[in-house]
Design a protein around this motif. Structure first.
Motif, mmCIF file in Angstrom:
data_model
loop_
_atom_site.group_PDB
_atom_site.id
_atom_site.type_symbol
_atom_site.label_atom_id
_atom_site.label_comp_id
_atom_site.label_asym_id
_atom_site.label_seq_id
_atom_site.Cartn_x
_atom_site.Cartn_y
_atom_site.Cartn_z
ATOM 1 N N THR A 1 -7.061 -8.019 2.907
ATOM 2 C CA THR A 1 -6.932 -9.422 2.954
ATOM 3 C C THR A 1 -7.468 -10.139 1.665
ATOM 4 O O THR A 1 -7.001 -11.151 1.360
ATOM 5 C CB THR A 1 -7.554 -9.706 4.256
ATOM 6 N N GLY A 2 -8.835 -9.750 1.411
ATOM 7 C CA GLY A 2 -9.319 -10.346 0.341
ATOM 8 C C GLY A 2 -8.726 -9.873 -0.995
ATOM 9 O O GLY A 2 -8.350 -11.303 -1.504
ATOM 10 N N ALA A 3 -7.957 -9.207 -1.191
ATOM 11 C CA ALA A 3 -7.156 -9.088 -2.589
ATOM 12 C C ALA A 3 -5.981 -9.938 -2.215
ATOM 13 O O ALA A 3 -5.682 -10.751 -3.409
ATOM 14 C CB ALA A 3 -6.707 -7.444 -2.832
ATOM 15 N N LEU B 1 -2.551 -8.108 -11.261
ATOM 16 C CA LEU B 1 -3.500 -7.503 -10.105
ATOM 17 C C LEU B 1 -2.498 -7.152 -9.077
ATOM 18 O O LEU B 1 -2.831 -5.791 -8.384
ATOM 19 C CB LEU B 1 -4.200 -8.727 -9.751
ATOM 20 N N ASP B 2 -1.496 -7.919 -8.879
ATOM 21 C CA ASP B 2 -0.525 -7.603 -7.902
ATOM 22 C C ASP B 2 0.061 -6.318 -7.909
ATOM 23 O O ASP B 2 0.168 -5.325 -7.230
ATOM 24 C CB ASP B 2 0.466 -8.503 -7.611
ATOM 25 N N GLY B 3 0.614 -5.984 -9.227
ATOM 26 C CA GLY B 3 1.260 -4.751 -9.863
ATOM 27 C C GLY B 3 0.206 -3.596 -9.460
ATOM 28 O O GLY B 3 0.576 -2.627 -9.093
ATOM 29 N N LEU B 4 -1.279 -3.767 -9.824
ATOM 30 C CA LEU B 4 -2.045 -2.848 -9.869
ATOM 31 C C LEU B 4 -2.461 -2.056 -8.473
ATOM 32 O O LEU B 4 -2.074 -1.262 -8.143
ATOM 33 C CB LEU B 4 -3.453 -3.554 -10.453
ATOM 34 N N PHE B 5 -2.377 -3.474 -7.582
ATOM 35 C CA PHE B 5 -2.504 -3.066 -6.120
ATOM 36 C C PHE B 5 -1.373 -2.383 -5.296
ATOM 37 O O PHE B 5 -1.833 -1.711 -4.650
ATOM 38 C CB PHE B 5 -2.987 -4.216 -5.253
ATOM 39 N N MET B 6 -0.242 -2.722 -6.058
ATOM 40 C CA MET B 6 0.938 -2.077 -5.405
ATOM 41 C C MET B 6 1.200 -0.688 -6.076
ATOM 42 O O MET B 6 1.814 0.148 -5.301
ATOM 43 C CB MET B 6 2.151 -2.967 -5.579
ATOM 44 N N SER B 7 0.661 -0.230 -7.011
ATOM 45 C CA SER B 7 1.114 0.984 -7.816
ATOM 46 C C SER B 7 0.930 2.252 -6.953
ATOM 47 O O SER B 7 1.738 2.989 -7.270
ATOM 48 C CB SER B 7 0.280 1.123 -9.292
ATOM 49 N N PRO B 8 -0.263 2.082 -6.137
ATOM 50 C CA PRO B 8 -0.232 3.379 -5.152
ATOM 51 C C PRO B 8 0.956 3.748 -4.461
ATOM 52 O O PRO B 8 1.286 4.835 -3.861
ATOM 53 C CB PRO B 8 -1.578 3.249 -4.312
ATOM 54 N N LEU B 9 1.763 2.626 -4.010
ATOM 55 C CA LEU B 9 2.930 2.622 -3.248
ATOM 56 C C LEU B 9 3.872 3.361 -4.163
ATOM 57 O O LEU B 9 5.065 4.246 -3.473
ATOM 58 C CB LEU B 9 3.444 1.549 -2.857
ATOM 59 N N LEU B 10 4.048 3.347 -5.363
ATOM 60 C CA LEU B 10 4.985 3.648 -6.366
ATOM 61 C C LEU B 10 4.735 5.093 -6.877
ATOM 62 O O LEU B 10 5.609 6.016 -6.965
ATOM 63 C CB LEU B 10 5.210 2.565 -7.303
ATOM 64 N N LEU B 11 3.389 5.242 -7.431
ATOM 65 C CA LEU B 11 3.017 6.548 -7.836
ATOM 66 C C LEU B 11 3.219 7.519 -6.923
ATOM 67 O O LEU B 11 2.806 7.458 -5.680
ATOM 68 C CB LEU B 11 1.642 6.406 -8.277
ATOM 69 N N PRO B 12 3.610 8.940 -7.398
ATOM 70 C CA PRO B 12 3.461 9.885 -6.566
ATOM 71 C C PRO B 12 2.034 10.380 -5.967
ATOM 72 O O PRO B 12 1.175 10.306 -6.615
ATOM 73 C CB PRO B 12 3.810 10.985 -7.311
ATOM 74 N N ALA B 13 1.746 10.210 -4.659
ATOM 75 C CA ALA B 13 0.846 10.352 -4.034
ATOM 76 C C ALA B 13 -0.055 11.687 -4.404
ATOM 77 O O ALA B 13 -1.112 11.818 -4.475
ATOM 78 C CB ALA B 13 0.712 10.095 -2.566
ATOM 79 N N VAL C 1 -7.672 4.627 1.639
ATOM 80 C CA VAL C 1 -7.749 3.295 1.313
ATOM 81 C C VAL C 1 -6.894 3.161 0.435
ATOM 82 O O VAL C 1 -6.086 2.157 0.447
ATOM 83 C CB VAL C 1 -8.961 3.058 1.502
ATOM 84 N N ILE C 2 -6.967 3.896 -0.778
ATOM 85 C CA ILE C 2 -6.058 3.681 -1.937
ATOM 86 C C ILE C 2 -4.698 3.540 -1.801
ATOM 87 O O ILE C 2 -3.881 2.792 -2.310
ATOM 88 C CB ILE C 2 -6.580 4.366 -3.246
ATOM 89 N N VAL C 3 -4.260 4.400 -1.126
ATOM 90 C CA VAL C 3 -2.738 4.685 -0.940
ATOM 91 C C VAL C 3 -2.244 3.805 0.446
ATOM 92 O O VAL C 3 -0.903 3.635 0.639
ATOM 93 C CB VAL C 3 -2.254 6.164 -0.611
#
Lengths: 361, 272
Positions: free
Chosen positions: B92-94, B109-121, B149-151
């Motif tokens: 929420t804060g982000a 920042l948006d892209g950075l926060f979203m990257s865990p969705l795209l990078l292979p976990a 939390v990160i993913v």
């Protein structure tokens, strides 16, 4: 109830967004209780100026003063400026009652005083029976009444109206204009209204400040703005007009003599200090023209292309011999019928005072 | 002259039919495995054969005695709850910060926060494990939660950003001009109006954490073994039919949670 409103002074205010000047050295004094309209096309800086007065953005330079005291250091929530937004911005998750109470709670009113105050405000705007409704259950006009009640409940020093009637349909608009003027008068609150709608400004405001490209073009009463526009921009933006090009021949105590490009001579009341020989454009409002059947001095002949009966008036679109188009609006007297399309008429200004001269830059 | 009201348009009709068939096929592929495992879980035999030769509740009763599986389920629940709580607060804060800023910084920042969705976990899990050892720590429950939390936080950020985009900025201005502070405005105006978006993101984060395998694979130790990994091991080693019963419980619990989320948060409308 009518208390003396607070004076508002805008003192050499400018605002720049990056390399774009939105507000350019605007100075304007509004006496307590007055209603001033900031009128101009979109992008002229009027909304930016409103947000500066409200404290939402800090101007690049200049000062805002209420009753002579600068308020630039006060954030929006401590400036005491009430705003009615274009879309009313009622809180959708709160009832009408809670919306009106919101500002009172935020400003830490005594709990026991809030209830009666809310009831009083809702009564004043004729919304008492809707207190428990949610905003989306109300019509546009009702939402605006609630927005006004919410805003006035906390006794703001200044009332800002942002395009207040733009979202209302035409019939309701007139009712709400009457209502807002009544409330504004009752409370005696200094009010600044932003609008791009000249009719709205003419109907509501004591004084109109016409803005263009960040600058003030003219500040005057509605009749002054309409009858004696200071600039060609004001003339064209407020009301309809005919523009006739020509050359200033002479000026004297009676005014100015202009020879139009088609050779007709024309008298204007004021030469605005222009020198003989200057290229000028003469602006005549449609209702500043008279039509006659016979050639009279200073009249130019033309053929009626279109006839538009507007009820109490008739508008004619006339083509002169040199191909220029003129708009004329004449009152319908009982005796005279409509002129017919394709008939020939002679068009002349009703008086020198109806002609405004502007220099061509 | 052709009838102006009903024009036969074979072109449009064939398109509708094609989409219809694709939708039905997709639904079958999506739903069928769950139905198969649900039916299998009611078998009365000790094999995972489908269809079962007879039906009973014996494997559900056996779950009551499956201590290791219960521990793993409890671990998963604890991790998912912590992950959801942290994701909701951080996400929420982000989202609020990203939505308030403009220009390239916000997009970065948006892209950075979203990257865990795209990078292979899987890659992230492995990298996180190496990183943890490098800084002298060993996998434990808080680190497992952190990994989750990160993913999972991107889900909350996504739905909250969508809710914020729907929010009329004039509402916050109105609140301020009425004398409310920024904190009051956030608490009384912004938060209630984006609450459903946050809730939907929290639900997705909870589900994503609960059945996360790739991160747990690297960051869970033997004491913090989580349910998906435990179930996998049971299948791999002894084709334990209790895994089918556990799957049945998860499927039903998920359906109930989804129904609740839809009822109270309008889940699907928040994800559009």
């Amino acid at each position: 109830m009518a208390a003396a409103g607070h004076d508002v002074q805008i003192d050499h205010v400018s605002h720049r967004f990056a390399d774009y000047v939105a507000v350019d050295d605007v100075s304007l004094t509004i006496d307590g209780g007055g209603l001033v309209a900031l009128l101009g096309p979109s992008g002229c800086g009027k909304s930016t100026l409103l947000r500066i007065i409200a404290g939402f953005i800090a101007q690049s330079s200049g000062r805002i003063l209420f009753d002579g005291a600068p308020v630039d250091h006060l954030p929006a929530n401590r400036r005491g400026v009430g705003i009615v937004f274009q879309n009313y911005a009622l809180f959708p998750h709160m009832t009408v009652r809670d919306n009106v109470a919101y500002g009172l709670r935020a400003q830490k009113w005594e709990r026991d005083d809030i209830g009666p105050r809310v009831e009083e405000m809702l009564r004043r705007v004729h919304m008492a029976q809707f207190a428990d409704r949610f905003p989306k259950q109300l019509s546009g006009g009702q939402q605006q009444r609630v927005a006004l009640a919410r805003c006035l409940a906390t006794d703001p020093k200044v009332l800002l109206l942002d395009e207040p009637f733009a979202a209302l349909d035409k019939n309701l608009r007139f009712d709400m204009q009457v209502e807002v003027k009544r409330l504004q008068h009752e409370y005696g609150i200094t009010t600044i209204m932003v609008t791009h709608d000249q009719e709205e400004a003419l109907a509501m405001a004591d004084r109109i400040a016409v803005m263009s490209r960040g600058r003030l073009e003219q500040v005057a009463s509605p009749t002054e703005i309409y009858d004696r526009p200071a600039t060609l921009f004001v003339n064209q933006f407020v009301g309809s007009t005919n523009l006739l090009r020509g050359e200033l021949l002479a000026q004297d105590s009676n005014g100015a003599l202009v020879r139009l490009d088609d050779g007709t001579a024309l008298r204007a009341a004021d030469s605005k200090g222009l020198m003989p020989g200057a290229k000028v454009v003469v602006a005549v409002r449609p209702e500043g023209l008279v039509l006659s059947d016979n050639a009279v001095e200073g009249a130019r002949p033309g053929r009626i292309k279109t006839v538009m009966p507007l009820g109490p008036q008739v508008a004619y679109d006339i083509e002169t011999e040199d191909g220029a188009a003129l708009k004329a609006v004449v009152a319908r007297s009982g005796a005279s019928g409509l002129r017919e399309a394709d008939s020939i008429v002679h068009v002349a200004p009703v008086s020198p005072a109806a002609c405004n001269i502007f220099a061509i830059e | 002259m052709p009838d102006p009201v009903r024009v036969r348009d074979w072109n449009a009709a064939s398109l509708t039919i094609a989409f219809g068939i694709a939708t039905v096929l997709a639904a079958i592929v999506l739903i069928a495995p769950s139905i198969v495992i649900l039916i299998t879980s009611f078998t009365d035999s000790a094999s995972l054969k489908f269809p079962p030769s007879g039906y009973s509740l014996r494997w559900y009763r056996a779950l009551a005695d499956a201590d290791q599986m219960q521990t793993a389920a409890l671990n998963s629940l604890i991790v998912a709850i912590w992950t959801t709580a942290l994701s909701v607060v951080l996400g929420t804060g982000a989202a609020v910060a990203v939505s308030r800023s403009r220009g390239w910084k916000a997009r970065l920042l948006d892209g950075l926060f979203m990257s865990p969705l795209l990078l292979p976990a899987l890659a992230f899990g492995f990298a996180a494990l190496i990183f943890i050892y490098r800084i002298g720590l060993r996998p434990n429950l808080p680190l497992l939660v952190l990994g989750h939390v990160i993913v999972c936080v991107p889900f909350v950020i996504r739905t909250t950003l969508a809710a914020l985009a729907q929010l009329d900025p004039a509402l916050a201005d109105a609140s301020l001009s009425l004398g409310a502070t920024h904190a009051e405005t956030f608490r009384r105006i912004t938060l209630p109006l984006i609450g459903r978006g946050i809730g939907a993101g929290g639900f997705l984060a909870f589900m994503a954490s609960f059945d996360n395998v790739p991160v747990s694979l690297f960051l869970a130790d033997e004491r913090t073994e989580v349910l998906p990994i435990h179930l996998w091991q049971q299948i791999e080693t002894n084709l334990d039919v209790r895994t089918a019963a556990a799957s049945g419980v998860i499927i039903v619990a998920t359906l109930i949670l989804m129904a609740l989320a839809e009822r109270f948060a309008g889940l699907t409308s928040q994800m559009r």
